[in-house]
Design a protein around this motif. Structure first.
Motif, PDB file in Angstrom:
ATOM      1  N   ILE A 164       0.872  -1.179   0.000  1.00  0.00           N
ATOM      2  CA  ILE A 164       0.000   0.000   0.000  1.00  0.00           C
ATOM      3  C   ILE A 164       0.911   1.231   0.000  1.00  0.00           C
ATOM      4  CG2 ILE A 164      -1.835   1.223   1.218  1.00  0.00           C
ATOM      5  CD1 ILE A 164      -2.278  -1.466   2.793  1.00  0.00           C
ATOM      6  N   LEU A 165       0.666   2.125  -0.935  1.00  0.00           N
ATOM      7  CA  LEU A 165       1.507   3.325  -1.014  1.00  0.00           C
ATOM      8  C   LEU A 165       0.699   4.584  -0.744  1.00  0.00           C
ATOM      9  CD1 LEU A 165       3.790   2.554  -4.097  1.00  0.00           C
ATOM     10  CD2 LEU A 165       4.297   2.297  -1.656  1.00  0.00           C
ATOM     11  N   GLY A 166       1.335   5.544  -0.076  1.00  0.00           N
ATOM     12  CA  GLY A 166       0.671   6.816   0.215  1.00  0.00           C
ATOM     13  C   GLY A 166       1.575   7.667   1.078  1.00  0.00           C
ATOM     14  N   GLN A 167       1.038   8.790   1.538  1.00  0.00           N
ATOM     15  CA  GLN A 167       1.823   9.717   2.350  1.00  0.00           C
ATOM     16  C   GLN A 167       1.911   9.232   3.779  1.00  0.00           C
ATOM     17  OE1 GLN A 167       3.296  11.743  -0.061  1.00  0.00           O
ATOM     18  NE2 GLN A 167       3.124  13.262   1.534  1.00  0.00           N
ATOM     19  N   ARG A 168       3.110   8.911   4.232  1.00  0.00           N
ATOM     20  CA  ARG A 168       3.303   8.498   5.626  1.00  0.00           C
ATOM     21  C   ARG A 168       4.046   9.566   6.399  1.00  0.00           C
ATOM     22  NH1 ARG A 168       2.036   3.559   7.006  1.00  0.00           N
ATOM     23  NH2 ARG A 168       1.980   1.940   5.424  1.00  0.00           N
ATOM     24  N   ASP A 169       3.779   9.628   7.721  1.00  0.00           N
ATOM     25  CA  ASP A 169       4.544  10.550   8.570  1.00  0.00           C
ATOM     26  C   ASP A 169       5.958  10.018   8.781  1.00  0.00           C
ATOM     27  OD1 ASP A 169       2.257  11.953   8.758  1.00  0.00           O
ATOM     28  OD2 ASP A 169       1.682  11.172  10.727  1.00  0.00           O
ATOM     29  N   GLU A 170       6.068   8.697   8.881  1.00  0.00           N
ATOM     30  CA  GLU A 170       7.386   8.096   9.114  1.00  0.00           C
ATOM     31  C   GLU A 170       7.883   7.468   7.812  1.00  0.00           C
ATOM     32  OE1 GLU A 170       7.233   4.625  11.595  1.00  0.00           O
ATOM     33  OE2 GLU A 170       5.533   3.815  10.528  1.00  0.00           O
ATOM     34  N   LYS A 171       9.216   7.396   7.683  1.00  0.00           N
ATOM     35  CA  LYS A 171       9.797   6.791   6.477  1.00  0.00           C
ATOM     36  C   LYS A 171       9.778   5.271   6.618  1.00  0.00           C
ATOM     37  CE  LYS A 171      12.895  10.209   4.489  1.00  0.00           C
ATOM     38  NZ  LYS A 171      12.125  11.316   4.968  1.00  0.00           N
ATOM     39  N   GLU A 199      -1.707  -7.182 -12.638  1.00  0.00           N
ATOM     40  CA  GLU A 199      -2.847  -6.636 -11.905  1.00  0.00           C
ATOM     41  C   GLU A 199      -2.899  -7.186 -10.485  1.00  0.00           C
ATOM     42  OE1 GLU A 199      -5.215  -4.262 -12.357  1.00  0.00           O
ATOM     43  OE2 GLU A 199      -3.716  -3.795 -13.859  1.00  0.00           O
ATOM     44  N   ARG A 200      -2.566  -8.463 -10.366  1.00  0.00           N
ATOM     45  CA  ARG A 200      -2.700  -9.103  -9.059  1.00  0.00           C
ATOM     46  C   ARG A 200      -1.670  -8.625  -8.051  1.00  0.00           C
ATOM     47  NH1 ARG A 200      -5.320 -14.654  -8.143  1.00  0.00           N
ATOM     48  NH2 ARG A 200      -6.954 -13.203  -8.665  1.00  0.00           N
ATOM     49  N   TYR A 201      -0.426  -8.424  -8.495  1.00  0.00           N
ATOM     50  CA  TYR A 201       0.650  -8.214  -7.511  1.00  0.00           C
ATOM     51  C   TYR A 201       1.095  -6.773  -7.344  1.00  0.00           C
ATOM     52  CZ  TYR A 201       0.930 -13.237  -7.405  1.00  0.00           C
ATOM     53  OH  TYR A 201       0.616 -14.556  -7.247  1.00  0.00           O
ATOM     54  N   ARG A 202       0.750  -5.865  -8.256  1.00  0.00           N
ATOM     55  CA  ARG A 202       1.358  -4.541  -8.101  1.00  0.00           C
ATOM     56  C   ARG A 202       0.742  -3.744  -6.954  1.00  0.00           C
ATOM     57  NH1 ARG A 202      -1.040  -0.322 -11.696  1.00  0.00           N
ATOM     58  NH2 ARG A 202      -2.709  -1.377 -12.789  1.00  0.00           N
ATOM     59  N   SER A 203       1.439  -2.685  -6.566  1.00  0.00           N
ATOM     60  CA  SER A 203       1.055  -1.961  -5.355  1.00  0.00           C
ATOM     61  C   SER A 203      -0.269  -1.222  -5.542  1.00  0.00           C
ATOM     62  CB  SER A 203       2.158  -0.990  -4.960  1.00  0.00           C
ATOM     63  OG  SER A 203       2.380  -0.086  -6.011  1.00  0.00           O
ATOM     64  N   THR A 204      -0.867  -0.851  -4.408  1.00  0.00           N
ATOM     65  CA  THR A 204      -2.170  -0.188  -4.412  1.00  0.00           C
ATOM     66  C   THR A 204      -2.044   1.160  -3.731  1.00  0.00           C
ATOM     67  OG1 THR A 204      -3.215  -2.348  -4.202  1.00  0.00           O
ATOM     68  CG2 THR A 204      -4.595  -0.463  -3.685  1.00  0.00           C
ATOM     69  N   ASP A 205      -2.553   2.180  -4.367  1.00  0.00           N
ATOM     70  CA  ASP A 205      -2.577   3.509  -3.773  1.00  0.00           C
ATOM     71  C   ASP A 205      -3.586   3.514  -2.606  1.00  0.00           C
ATOM     72  OD1 ASP A 205      -2.276   6.552  -4.079  1.00  0.00           O
ATOM     73  OD2 ASP A 205      -4.436   6.220  -4.180  1.00  0.00           O
ATOM     74  N   ALA A 206      -3.187   4.146  -1.496  1.00  0.00           N
ATOM     75  CA  ALA A 206      -4.020   4.089  -0.285  1.00  0.00           C
ATOM     76  C   ALA A 206      -5.398   4.723  -0.498  1.00  0.00           C
ATOM     77  CB  ALA A 206      -3.298   4.769   0.874  1.00  0.00           C
ATOM     78  N   ALA A 212     -12.166   1.446  -2.109  1.00  0.00           N
ATOM     79  CA  ALA A 212     -12.611   0.052  -2.264  1.00  0.00           C
ATOM     80  C   ALA A 212     -13.176  -0.483  -0.952  1.00  0.00           C
ATOM     81  CB  ALA A 212     -11.441  -0.810  -2.731  1.00  0.00           C
ATOM     82  N   LEU A 213     -12.500  -0.189   0.154  1.00  0.00           N
ATOM     83  CA  LEU A 213     -12.947  -0.740   1.436  1.00  0.00           C
ATOM     84  C   LEU A 213     -14.310  -0.179   1.833  1.00  0.00           C
ATOM     85  CD1 LEU A 213      -9.624  -0.822   3.514  1.00  0.00           C
ATOM     86  CD2 LEU A 213     -10.707  -2.681   2.241  1.00  0.00           C
ATOM     87  N   VAL A 214     -14.514   1.122   1.600  1.00  0.00           N
ATOM     88  CA  VAL A 214     -15.817   1.704   1.949  1.00  0.00           C
ATOM     89  C   VAL A 214     -16.898   1.110   1.046  1.00  0.00           C
ATOM     90  CG1 VAL A 214     -17.169   3.845   1.996  1.00  0.00           C
ATOM     91  CG2 VAL A 214     -14.824   3.827   2.880  1.00  0.00           C
ATOM     92  N   GLY A 236     -11.804   0.162  -6.324  1.00  0.00           N
ATOM     93  CA  GLY A 236     -11.390   1.500  -5.874  1.00  0.00           C
ATOM     94  C   GLY A 236     -11.317   2.527  -6.991  1.00  0.00           C
ATOM     95  N   GLY A 237     -11.303   2.079  -8.230  1.00  0.00           N
ATOM     96  CA  GLY A 237     -11.269   3.015  -9.358  1.00  0.00           C
ATOM     97  C   GLY A 237      -9.887   3.596  -9.565  1.00  0.00           C
ATOM     98  N   GLU A 238      -9.803   4.618 -10.419  1.00  0.00           N
ATOM     99  CA  GLU A 238      -8.506   5.199 -10.777  1.00  0.00           C
ATOM    100  C   GLU A 238      -7.822   5.839  -9.580  1.00  0.00           C
ATOM    101  OE1 GLU A 238      -6.685   4.881 -13.575  1.00  0.00           O
ATOM    102  OE2 GLU A 238      -8.282   3.424 -13.904  1.00  0.00           O
ATOM    103  N   ALA A 239      -6.478   5.734  -9.536  1.00  0.00           N
ATOM    104  CA  ALA A 239      -5.714   6.329  -8.403  1.00  0.00           C
ATOM    105  C   ALA A 239      -5.785   7.844  -8.470  1.00  0.00           C
ATOM    106  CB  ALA A 239      -4.276   5.873  -8.482  1.00  0.00           C
TER     107      ALA A 239
END
Ligand SMILES: NC(=O)c1ccc[n+]([C@@H]2O[C@H](COP(=O)([O-])OP(=O)(O)OC[C@H]3O[C@@H](n4cnc5c(N)ncnc54)[C@H](OP(=O)(O)O)[C@@H]3O)[C@@H](O)[C@H]2O)c1
Length: 239
Positions: A164-171, A199-206, A212-214, A236-239
């Protein structure tokens, strides 16, 4: 409108679920642990987004009461620690492992939910690669929790994303590097036609995962299901 109860609301995925849920006009309750060093900060941030903040301690009976009172339609279990956090906790004299946090606190939440909010849908953020034969501690505890959730009698969605990729406070260099390597490796595979694998293995934008979860939490079709990374990205649709 639905009521969403998010445990792990301060995390990367939790913050996105909250953002998406509020954006769609749902009632959102964000759980923040009472001993969080950033409790005031998160309370301000989440209330500014129109969410209610719940600071019930991680105690099974207290959580059960809180869930009974709030009567959510969906409960999001988005908790997890890392080895680095575990080492920091050990230096401060605490035990924080995949067993105590990823499994222990989520299992406590599930037990509380199955009594306090048995009609809610339980959305569990697991991980790609979980299987009955999982030996490494990270995957093993997720398999254990998935099994208990399937046997709990509750309605559920188990989400198994890749990185899962996105903006984190910590590195988290390992996570970014891992996701980058997997995505680059898969772009070569894709060129040779194995799109399905890509499609199956690549990363997912948070943000996409949050949507998707909602969506899965509230969809009448999504009951008692395991949802893999490719479907999570599609929902989840387009990033
Ligand atoms: N990141 C990925 O690439 C990835 C991929 C697949 C699956 N997953 C799994 O998905 C879940 C969520 O991932 P994420 O990256 O969104 O998580 P994250 O950003 O690391 O957030 C973790 C959440 O767990 C809470 N938490 C951690 N230790 C705790 C403790 N001792 N007591 C109470 N709460 C604690 C944190 O609360 P505080 O802010 O209060 O510490 C935070 O809300 C995790 O189980 C993760 O392993 C992650």
């Amino acid at each position: 409108m639905a009521r969403l109860f998010i445990v792990g609301a301060t995390g990367l995925t939790g913050r996105e679920v909250l953002h998406v849920g509020r954006g769609l006009g749902h009632d959102v309750v964000a759980h923040v642990r009472p001993d969080s060093p950033r409790r005031e900060y998160w309370t301000e941030v989440f209330e500014a987004q129109g969410a209610e903040v719940d600071t019930t301690p991680f105690d099974e009976e207290a959580l059960e009461e809180s869930l009974r009172a709030r009567a959510p339609d969906a409960i999001f279990a988005l908790l997890g620690t890392t080895r680095r956090r575990g080492r920091r906790a050990a230096q401060a004299g605490h035990v924080e492992t995949y067993d105590t946090v990823d499994y222990g606190l989520t299992a406590m939440l599930l037990a509380a939910a199955s009594r306090g909010a048995p009609d809610a849908r339980f959305i569990y953020l697991s991980a790609m690669g979980v299987s009955p034969g999982s030996k490494n501690p990270y995957l093993r505890v997720r398999h254990q929790l998935e099994t208990e959730l399937e046997e709990s009698g509750m309605d559920y969605v188990i989400a198994r994303p890749s990185f899962i990729l996105g903006q984190r406070d910590e590195k988290r260099p390992g996570e970014s590097l891992g996701a980058g390597l997997v995505d680059v490796a898969l772009s070569g595979v894709g060129a040779f036609g194995a799109r399905r694998m890509q499609e199956r293995y690549r990363s997912t934008d948070a943000r996409r995962l949050g949507r998707a979860l909602v969506s899965l939490a509230l969809s009448p079709d999504a009951m008692r299901r395991v949802v893999l990374s490719d479907e999570l990205r599609a929902v989840g649709g387009e990033a």
